[in-house]
Design a protein around this motif. Structure first.
Motif, PDB file in Angstrom:
ATOM      1  N   GLY A 126       0.798  -1.213   0.000  1.00 56.82           N
ATOM      2  CA  GLY A 126       0.000   0.000   0.000  1.00 56.82           C
ATOM      3  C   GLY A 126       0.835   1.268   0.000  1.00 56.82           C
ATOM      4  N   ALA A 127       2.036   1.201   0.555  1.00 53.94           N
ATOM      5  CA  ALA A 127       2.867   2.405   0.640  1.00 53.94           C
ATOM      6  C   ALA A 127       3.623   2.605  -0.670  1.00 53.94           C
ATOM      7  CB  ALA A 127       3.843   2.285   1.790  1.00 53.94           C
ATOM      8  N   LEU A 128       4.041   3.833  -0.919  1.00 52.19           N
ATOM      9  CA  LEU A 128       4.842   4.107  -2.101  1.00 52.19           C
ATOM     10  C   LEU A 128       6.218   3.481  -1.928  1.00 52.19           C
ATOM     11  CD1 LEU A 128       4.141   7.811  -3.079  1.00 52.19           C
ATOM     12  CD2 LEU A 128       3.767   5.769  -4.457  1.00 52.19           C
ATOM     13  N   ALA A 129       6.621   2.670  -2.871  1.00 47.44           N
ATOM     14  CA  ALA A 129       7.921   2.022  -2.767  1.00 47.44           C
ATOM     15  C   ALA A 129       9.028   2.951  -3.227  1.00 47.44           C
ATOM     16  CB  ALA A 129       7.927   0.748  -3.599  1.00 47.44           C
ATOM     17  N   GLY A 130       8.680   4.081  -3.793  1.00 49.58           N
ATOM     18  CA  GLY A 130       9.704   4.973  -4.336  1.00 49.58           C
ATOM     19  C   GLY A 130      10.215   4.422  -5.640  1.00 49.58           C
ATOM     20  N   SER A 131      11.197   5.096  -6.215  1.00 51.77           N
ATOM     21  CA  SER A 131      11.662   4.678  -7.530  1.00 51.77           C
ATOM     22  C   SER A 131      12.741   3.611  -7.424  1.00 51.77           C
ATOM     23  CB  SER A 131      12.201   5.887  -8.284  1.00 51.77           C
ATOM     24  OG  SER A 131      13.279   6.428  -7.561  1.00 51.77           O
ATOM     25  N   ALA A 132      13.208   3.336  -6.197  1.00 53.56           N
ATOM     26  CA  ALA A 132      14.335   2.419  -6.046  1.00 53.56           C
ATOM     27  C   ALA A 132      13.942   1.015  -6.468  1.00 53.56           C
ATOM     28  CB  ALA A 132      14.817   2.431  -4.609  1.00 53.56           C
ATOM     29  N   ALA A 133      14.628   0.496  -7.498  1.00 52.17           N
ATOM     30  CA  ALA A 133      14.382  -0.871  -7.918  1.00 52.17           C
ATOM     31  C   ALA A 133      15.218  -1.813  -7.049  1.00 52.17           C
ATOM     32  CB  ALA A 133      14.738  -1.046  -9.382  1.00 52.17           C
ATOM     33  N   ARG A 134      16.349  -1.322  -6.539  1.00 51.94           N
ATOM     34  CA  ARG A 134      17.216  -2.100  -5.668  1.00 51.94           C
ATOM     35  C   ARG A 134      16.832  -1.837  -4.220  1.00 51.94           C
ATOM     36  NH1 ARG A 134      22.203  -0.624  -5.013  1.00 51.94           N
ATOM     37  NH2 ARG A 134      21.762   1.398  -5.962  1.00 51.94           N
ATOM     38  N   ALA A 135      17.122  -2.779  -3.367  1.00 51.33           N
ATOM     39  CA  ALA A 135      16.884  -2.554  -1.933  1.00 51.33           C
ATOM     40  C   ALA A 135      17.879  -1.529  -1.415  1.00 51.33           C
ATOM     41  CB  ALA A 135      17.037  -3.874  -1.185  1.00 51.33           C
ATOM     42  N   ALA A 136      17.429  -0.709  -0.468  1.00 50.10           N
ATOM     43  CA  ALA A 136      18.308   0.317   0.106  1.00 50.10           C
ATOM     44  C   ALA A 136      19.333  -0.322   1.023  1.00 50.10           C
ATOM     45  CB  ALA A 136      17.469   1.336   0.868  1.00 50.10           C
ATOM     46  N   ASN A 137      20.502   0.297   1.110  1.00 48.38           N
ATOM     47  CA  ASN A 137      21.502  -0.086   2.094  1.00 48.38           C
ATOM     48  C   ASN A 137      21.139   0.589   3.411  1.00 48.38           C
ATOM     49  OD1 ASN A 137      23.693  -0.388   3.733  1.00 48.38           O
ATOM     50  ND2 ASN A 137      25.184   0.491   2.299  1.00 48.38           N
ATOM     51  N   PRO A 138      20.771  -0.190   4.452  1.00 47.98           N
ATOM     52  CA  PRO A 138      20.280   0.417   5.704  1.00 47.98           C
ATOM     53  C   PRO A 138      21.302   1.355   6.348  1.00 47.98           C
ATOM     54  CG  PRO A 138      20.461  -1.979   5.901  1.00 47.98           C
ATOM     55  CD  PRO A 138      20.743  -1.656   4.482  1.00 47.98           C
ATOM     56  N   GLU A 139      22.606   1.123   6.064  1.00 43.49           N
ATOM     57  CA  GLU A 139      23.663   1.977   6.615  1.00 43.49           C
ATOM     58  C   GLU A 139      23.529   3.430   6.162  1.00 43.49           C
ATOM     59  OE1 GLU A 139      26.405   0.886   8.661  1.00 43.49           O
ATOM     60  OE2 GLU A 139      24.889  -0.704   8.867  1.00 43.49           O
ATOM     61  N   ASN A 140      22.871   3.623   5.021  1.00 45.53           N
ATOM     62  CA  ASN A 140      22.720   4.976   4.481  1.00 45.53           C
ATOM     63  C   ASN A 140      21.406   5.633   4.883  1.00 45.53           C
ATOM     64  OD1 ASN A 140      25.188   5.172   3.147  1.00 45.53           O
ATOM     65  ND2 ASN A 140      24.410   4.025   1.363  1.00 45.53           N
ATOM     66  N   LEU A 141      20.579   4.893   5.611  1.00 44.51           N
ATOM     67  CA  LEU A 141      19.250   5.422   5.942  1.00 44.51           C
ATOM     68  C   LEU A 141      19.244   6.025   7.345  1.00 44.51           C
ATOM     69  CD1 LEU A 141      17.002   2.558   4.529  1.00 44.51           C
ATOM     70  CD2 LEU A 141      17.634   4.720   3.444  1.00 44.51           C
ATOM     71  N   PRO A 142      18.313   6.933   7.632  1.00 46.48           N
ATOM     72  CA  PRO A 142      18.198   7.503   8.973  1.00 46.48           C
ATOM     73  C   PRO A 142      18.016   6.390   9.999  1.00 46.48           C
ATOM     74  CG  PRO A 142      16.662   8.562   7.453  1.00 46.48           C
ATOM     75  CD  PRO A 142      17.289   7.428   6.713  1.00 46.48           C
ATOM     76  N   PRO A 143      18.630   6.475  11.183  1.00 50.92           N
ATOM     77  CA  PRO A 143      19.337   7.658  11.718  1.00 50.92           C
ATOM     78  C   PRO A 143      20.824   7.698  11.358  1.00 50.92           C
ATOM     79  CG  PRO A 143      19.223   5.986  13.396  1.00 50.92           C
ATOM     80  CD  PRO A 143      18.548   5.399  12.174  1.00 50.92           C
ATOM     81  N   HIS A 144      21.313   6.811  10.458  1.00 53.54           N
ATOM     82  CA  HIS A 144      22.740   6.803  10.133  1.00 53.54           C
ATOM     83  C   HIS A 144      23.104   8.000   9.254  1.00 53.54           C
ATOM     84  CE1 HIS A 144      23.015   2.744  11.729  1.00 53.54           C
ATOM     85  NE2 HIS A 144      21.904   2.456  11.042  1.00 53.54           N
ATOM     86  N   VAL A 145      24.370   8.342   9.276  1.00 59.71           N
ATOM     87  CA  VAL A 145      24.878   9.373   8.363  1.00 59.71           C
ATOM     88  C   VAL A 145      25.389   8.661   7.105  1.00 59.71           C
ATOM     89  CG1 VAL A 145      26.579  11.208   8.045  1.00 59.71           C
ATOM     90  CG2 VAL A 145      25.536  10.825  10.297  1.00 59.71           C
ATOM     91  N   PRO A 146      24.825   8.940   5.952  1.00 54.44           N
ATOM     92  CA  PRO A 146      25.255   8.207   4.748  1.00 54.44           C
ATOM     93  C   PRO A 146      26.674   8.605   4.331  1.00 54.44           C
ATOM     94  CG  PRO A 146      23.713   9.935   4.156  1.00 54.44           C
ATOM     95  CD  PRO A 146      23.770   9.916   5.657  1.00 54.44           C
ATOM     96  N   ASP A 147      27.281   7.706   3.566  1.00 56.67           N
ATOM     97  CA  ASP A 147      28.661   7.921   3.085  1.00 56.67           C
ATOM     98  C   ASP A 147      28.885   9.312   2.513  1.00 56.67           C
ATOM     99  OD1 ASP A 147      29.609   5.529   3.768  1.00 56.67           O
ATOM    100  OD2 ASP A 147      29.553   4.636   1.738  1.00 56.67           O
ATOM    101  N   TRP A 148      27.964   9.707   1.654  1.00 56.40           N
ATOM    102  CA  TRP A 148      28.183  10.942   0.877  1.00 56.40           C
ATOM    103  C   TRP A 148      28.103  12.217   1.716  1.00 56.40           C
ATOM    104  CZ3 TRP A 148      24.671   7.111  -0.541  1.00 56.40           C
ATOM    105  CH2 TRP A 148      23.367   7.289  -0.054  1.00 56.40           C
ATOM    106  N   SER A 149      27.703  12.055   2.980  1.00 52.81           N
ATOM    107  CA  SER A 149      27.673  13.234   3.851  1.00 52.81           C
ATOM    108  C   SER A 149      28.949  13.323   4.694  1.00 52.81           C
ATOM    109  CB  SER A 149      26.470  13.159   4.794  1.00 52.81           C
ATOM    110  OG  SER A 149      25.291  13.074   4.049  1.00 52.81           O
ATOM    111  N   ARG A 150      29.776  12.302   4.628  1.00 54.94           N
ATOM    112  CA  ARG A 150      30.922  12.234   5.538  1.00 54.94           C
ATOM    113  C   ARG A 150      32.217  12.745   4.911  1.00 54.94           C
ATOM    114  NH1 ARG A 150      30.278   6.624   8.806  1.00 54.94           N
ATOM    115  NH2 ARG A 150      29.140   5.891   6.983  1.00 54.94           N
ATOM    116  N   TYR A 151      32.260  12.791   3.571  1.00 52.99           N
ATOM    117  CA  TYR A 151      33.494  13.186   2.892  1.00 52.99           C
ATOM    118  C   TYR A 151      33.200  14.333   1.947  1.00 52.99           C
ATOM    119  CZ  TYR A 151      34.325   8.420   4.437  1.00 52.99           C
ATOM    120  OH  TYR A 151      34.411   7.294   5.202  1.00 52.99           O
TER     121      TYR A 151
END
Ligand SMILES: Nc1nc2c(c(=O)[nH]1)N[C@H]1C(S)=C(S)[C@@H](COP(=O)(O)O)O[C@H]1N2
Ligand SMILES: [Mo]
Length: 426
Positions: A28-53
């Protein structure tokens, strides 16, 4: 989504499914455009890779390219369609685009003798024949005429040509992708013709390309003096080599084969050049053996780009149906969408500029309960012409044609979200 779109099987033309498994449906929820599963390490509350460098600096990408995550958004060809890629066609990935403008790197290509790689310093445009003075222009000299900017679609007359005898190719990229919609910067052909001076009996134009095919088409003078352009820019930057760099003819609303690329010569005459193969080739063979000729205008047409076989629905609930509509005779007045194979219709929302002989974008915002749908779109242009069903078209034209198939497209959307190219009788 599977990547086997690259390679339709050798035993085509038979219809096939592009998706190996059922598309995952969110509950029922919007799955978003992601065809691949998300990497949980990049999801809130974590700080994703691209925000660290720190990222690349401004000197890293002198000519920008799309994100690496968009690498699947490319022109594709269908290998079995033509004998050789040098005289062939590839297709615009319509299901990956939105709005009305086609990005330059994704404009479908149709060449008869490959891409001419031209040094503009060595390129000339000759205009001769029934003119007051034969002239040879450099590219810079052409650019000194008054400029204009116009957005036009270019559709190959053979677009949807493989679908005359039934549903065949599984994806709007392949069924409808011989079209692009671009803003051209150039000069009006009529200004250049006025400069060379037309003789009273000047009635036809024969533009010729500088590629190995030296492609020519006969164009009636009225069209040349109406809205044809000599263009050197597309979407603000130089024409791409694939699209005719450094100069191409723009023939608004008319079949793509007349839009001569790598334009090097325009002959002015009093009759069409019948002896030229290209002029007689583009005809539509009817069931009675007669052929339609001089079918230059591209009739009003539309297609739903999402969902479609390459772009399944991924969730129930809130969804957007979208597509493109266009007419070689003007603007699009209305687009209707049916979810039940043409029994019931609702009016779509047109969004974005409505420009003459340009693509129009339409949307239907809807809640999907997972029901199987037979999706169709039907466009009506500013002349009042209504896009016909495929059966209506065949009743008039038979099934021998290649060109000018503007019939209504049907996608069967299954309850798991997958879509398939089908036909319904009408
Ligand atoms: N010189 C030249 N012009 C050409 C062609 C060609 O092979 N050579 N192909 C024509 C055809 S059949 C079409 S559909 C359009 C395709 O334009 P595009 O490659 O920008 O999509 O160019 C037309 N102009
Ligand atoms: Mo074409």
């Amino acid at each position: 989504m599977s990547r086997d779109l690259d390679r339709p099987p050798a035993d085509m033309p038979s219809r096939r499914r592009f998706l190996s498994g059922a598309a995952a449906l969110g509950a029922g929820a919007l799955a978003g455009s992601a065809a691949r599963a998300a990497n949980p390490e990049n999801l809130p509350p974590h700080v994703p890779d691209w925000s660290r460098y720190l990222g690349d600096g401004v000197d890293a990408r002198p000519y920008g390219m799309p994100s690496e995550h968009e690498a699947h958004v490319v022109r594709r060809n269908v290998e079995w369609l033509t004998a050789d890629p040098v005289s062939s066609v590839n297709f615009t990935p319509l299901h990956e685009l939105d709005g009305i403008i086609t990005p330059n790197g994704l404009c479908f290509e149709r060449h008869h003798g490959g891409i001419a790689e031209i040094d503009p310093a060595d390129h000339r445009l000759m205009i001769h024949g029934l003119v007051d003075r034969d002239l040879i222009f450099t590219v810079d000299e052409i650019k000194r005429f008054p400029r204009t900017n116009r957005v036009y679609f270019l559709e190959c007359a053979a677009n949807s040509g493989m679908e005359w005898r039934g549903a065949q190719l599984n994806g709007c990229q392949f069924t409808h992708g011989m079209i692009h919609n671009v803003m051209y910067t150039g000069v009006m052909l009529k200004d250049v013709l006025a400069h060379v001076g037309l003789k009273p009996n000047a009635k036809w134009l024969l533009p010729e390309g500088a590629d190995a095919s030296a492609m020519t088409r006969s164009i009636p003078m009225e069209k040349g003096l109406d809205d044809c352009m000599i263009a050197w820019k597309m979407n603000g930057e130089a024409l791409r080599p694939e699209q005719g760099y450094p100069l191409r003819l723009v023939v608004p609303g008319w079949e793509g084969n007349m839009w001569i690329k790598w334009l090097r010569r325009i002959e002015v005459g009093d009759m069409p050049w019948h002896h030229r193969e290209e002029t007689s080739k583009y005809t539509d063979l009817l069931a009675n053996g007669k052929a339609r000729r001089f079918t230059w205008e591209m009739d009003c047409k539309s297609v739903i780009t999402n969902p479609s076989p390459q772009a399944p629905l991924t969730a129930k609930g809130r969804n957007v149906i979208t597509g493109l509509a266009w007419s070689g005779r003007g603007t699009i007045r209305r687009v209707d969408v049916s979810m039940d194979g043409g029994a019931n219709w609702q009016t779509a929302r047109l969004d974005g500029p409505s420009l003459d002989k340009s693509a129009h974008r339409f949307y239907i915002d809807f809640d999907w309960d997972g029901r199987e749908m037979l999706l169709q779109s039907r466009a009506i242009d500013s002349t009042g012409y209504v896009q016909p069903t495929k059966d209506q078209l065949r009743a008039v034209r038979g099934e021998n044609s290649i060109y000018h198939n503007n019939g209504i497209q049907t996608w069967l959307v299954r309850s798991n979200g997958e879509a398939e190219n089908v036909e319904v009788s009408s």
